[in-house]
Design an enzyme around this catalytic site. Structure first.
Site, PDB file in Angstrom:
ATOM      1  N   ASN B 381       0.822  -1.190   0.000  1.00  0.00           N
ATOM      2  CA  ASN B 381       0.000   0.000   0.000  1.00  0.00           C
ATOM      3  C   ASN B 381       0.868   1.256   0.000  1.00  0.00           C
ATOM      4  O   ASN B 381       0.980   1.948  -1.012  1.00  0.00           O
ATOM      5  CB  ASN B 381      -0.931  -0.040   1.220  1.00  0.00           C
ATOM      6  CG  ASN B 381      -1.995   1.031   1.170  1.00  0.00           C
ATOM      7  OD1 ASN B 381      -1.852   2.013   0.446  1.00  0.00           O
ATOM      8  ND2 ASN B 381      -3.054   0.855   1.925  1.00  0.00           N
ATOM      9  N   ASP B 382       1.519   1.521   1.114  1.00  0.00           N
ATOM     10  CA  ASP B 382       2.262   2.766   1.223  1.00  0.00           C
ATOM     11  C   ASP B 382       3.371   2.898   0.179  1.00  0.00           C
ATOM     12  O   ASP B 382       3.657   3.988  -0.295  1.00  0.00           O
ATOM     13  CB  ASP B 382       2.856   2.896   2.631  1.00  0.00           C
ATOM     14  CG  ASP B 382       1.758   2.887   3.696  1.00  0.00           C
ATOM     15  OD1 ASP B 382       0.676   3.426   3.404  1.00  0.00           O
ATOM     16  OD2 ASP B 382       1.987   2.336   4.780  1.00  0.00           O
ATOM     17  N   VAL B 383       3.988   1.766  -0.193  1.00  0.00           N
ATOM     18  CA  VAL B 383       5.121   1.842  -1.130  1.00  0.00           C
ATOM     19  C   VAL B 383       4.693   2.140  -2.558  1.00  0.00           C
ATOM     20  O   VAL B 383       5.532   2.351  -3.421  1.00  0.00           O
ATOM     21  CB  VAL B 383       5.971   0.557  -1.105  1.00  0.00           C
ATOM     22  CG1 VAL B 383       6.579   0.354   0.267  1.00  0.00           C
ATOM     23  CG2 VAL B 383       5.175  -0.653  -1.526  1.00  0.00           C
TER      24      VAL B 383
END
Lengths: 105, 455
Positions: B381-383
């Site tokens: 998600n964040d990456v």
């Protein structure tokens, strides 16, 4: 302060080793690919278990009547062994997965 | 004579350590490197047993037997997903051992030896911090411990108290056994306060730093005994660990200071979430996904922690094989901090025999995205959050990401719309190119394999 300077000068050999080892450490892993970051961290973690040498020495020189020191020393050896054995075993388990399969060649 | 033999053994051990680490930094020789380092450790331990006048040998052997049993048991039984926690745990044990040695040694330390005393205090303080910090890091990765905000200044006050106490103990000219235990206690609490407020997404960097700290305590313990194998081994770990820490922080485009002294997520997460709140993510089903995948020229898989949680590494490899039979090129795009530790994804995928030539690092894969037909984001998600590139208010702004939205299509496999570990909304899910494929990663991937094979 004086005593600290004296300590450094008496043990200057150790301090030379200290400084040189810093550079060796940096040099040795400077080209590591991301793939190996976790195994390498785990491997170097196992190496920091070298403190086991100190644990053995400390327990080895404790007199059998000093129960507090015996207890602390015993714990130190136990925990350091856990660090060494667990560290190497986990690293090996991770790295086993990088084994090349002969069939794939 | 015996002490010369010990010295030579220690020398051999140090050389083996260095060669071991060196070999460990290349995939082909890594296993050999680990074995060589292990041999070095065995040589060092064996040599230590030769020390003249060693008492309590039985006790030492019993402790080592328990430690060996426990270490092997944990190392063999832990799941691949829990590896990072275990490394953190073992690291804490090393730190604790160093602090314990310091405690015992204080009893034998003449009060006028200030230089040696200072080294001992360093062992005590750093060892304790490494111990409690590692356990907190482990708890955070395990999800047992949530983020708690602790005033950073308070944490520093704790460290300052420990240092002042150490200074007083050294200069008072009298033995201060109770104060020494006090120093350990305060340092332990500092370790807690130090790691508690750091966001879970930054844990890899913290573990690496704690690993370096344990190395430093091994080295200070070495100074205490004028023992070169501990000194050298410890510093090797310390400097290598520090470099690794910097490399990781760099991969996230954040300075180490920034990670350690500012909390992650929180307030601005709500702000950036608001402007995507009314958008709707578009779903896709298994069948349509398999068509998209089968007729692609190049598919890039972007794995994240979700893949690890679902234990879907074998399923993704099966999909890779099925697609390759159809002539699709399958690559993996690995973000340096995907998962919970750098290289976490590599280890996980290697477990299911994905060849490591297919694991492409961030910079190289980013160049390939424009010529990629389908990107499959699995539990990451964040990456892949574009907010890192274009939303200055986002807490992850500035972190390099995998620019998956430059590919033609993006399929995101996720369990639901929940936000990632950093707790931030992801605009990628609402992108026109993106299709969401909801479900457990393993089930979805197994389903895709069947569909692709039937095509």
């Amino acid at each position: 302060m004086e005593q600290i300077i004296q300590y450094i000068s008496v043990n200057q050999q150790e301090f030379y080793v200290f400084i040189l080892a810093v550079f060796v450490g940096i040099e040795v892993i400077s080209k590591v690919p991301t793939v190996l970051h976790t195994p390498l961290m785990s491997g170097s973690n196992a190496l920091s278990g070298v403190v086991i040498v100190g644990s053995i020495l400390v327990l080895g020189k404790t007199s059998p009547e000093n129960y507090l020191a015996l207890g602390l020393g015993f714990l130190a050896v136990l925990l350091a062994t856990l660090n060494v054995v667990g560290g190497f075993a986990v690293t090996n388990r991770m790295l086993e997965m990088f084994k090349k399969k002969p069939a794939k060649k | 004579m015996i002490s010369q033999i010990i010295d030579i053994c220690y020398l051999i051990a140090v050389v083996l350590f260095i060669v071991g680490i060196k070999l460990m930094s290349h995939p082909d020789s890594a296993r050999k490197g680990n074995s060589i380092a292990l041999i070095g450790m065995l040589v060092a331990i064996a040599a230590t047993f030769l020390t003249p006048g060693l008492n309590n040998i039985l006790l030492i052997l019993v402790a080592m037997a328990i430690g060996t049993g426990g270490g092997l048991y944990y190392a063999k039984s832990v799941k691949m997903t829990a590896m990072p926690q275990l490394v953190s745990f073992f690291n804490g044990m090393g730190g604790a051992a160093a602090a314990l040695i310091g405690l015992v040694e204080y009893g034998d330390l003449p009060v006028n030896e200030i230089g040696k005393g200072a080294v001992l205090m360093a062992s005590l303080i750093i060892g304790s911090i490494s111990f409690s910090g590692s356990l907190i890091a482990m708890g955070k990765l395990e999800g047992v411990i949530k983020d708690i905000r602790i005033n950073k200044i308070l944490a520093f006050v704790l460290l300052a108290i420990a240092l002042v106490m150490a200074f007083y103990v050294l200069t008072s000219g009298e033995p201060q056994p109770i104060l020494v235990y006090g120093i350990v206690l305060v340092s332990l609490v500092y370790g807690l306060a130090f790691v508690y407020p750091i966001g879970g997404a930054d844990m890899p960097v913290v573990i690496s730093l704690l690993n370096a700290l344990t190395g430093v305590t091994a080295a200070t313990t070495g100074l205490l005994y004028n023992n070169k194998v501990m000194l050298m081994g410890g510093i090797l770990v310390g400097s290598a660990g520090l470099l690794l820490t910097l490399l990781m922080a760099k991969a996230m485009n954040r300075s180490v200071a920034n990670i350690l002294f500012t909390s992650f997520g929180g307030a601005s997460a709500g702000a950036s979430g608001a402007d995507t709140g009314d958008q709707v993510a578009k779903e896709i089903n298994l069948y349509d996904s398999s068509i998209l995948l089968s007729y692609a020229k190049r598919v890039v898989v972007v794995p994240g922690y979700g893949l690890a949680v679902a234990q879907a590494q074998h399923a993704v490899h099966d999909l890779e094989k099925a697609l390759e039979e159809k002539g699709v090129e399958v690559l993996y795009g690995i973000h340096p901090v995907a998962g919970r530790m750098p290289g976490h994804m590599n280890v996980l995928l290697a477990e299911s025999d994905v060849s490591y030539e297919k694991l492409i690092e961030m910079d190289d894969i980013n160049e390939k995205f424009p010529s990629t037909d389908v990107v499959m984001v699995i539990g990451a998600n964040d990456v892949v959050n574009p907010a890192a590139n274009d939303d200055p208010s986002s807490p992850i702004y500035g972190m390099p990401i995998l620019e998956v939205n430059r590919a033609t299509n993006v399929i995101v496999i996720k369990r639901g719309m929940a936000s990632g570990y950093a707790g931030i909304e992801n605009a990628l899910f609402f992108d026109a190119k993106t299709r969401m494929l909801f479900g457990d990663a393993k089930k979805v991937l197994t389903g895709l394999v069947t569909e692709v094979k039937n095509m």
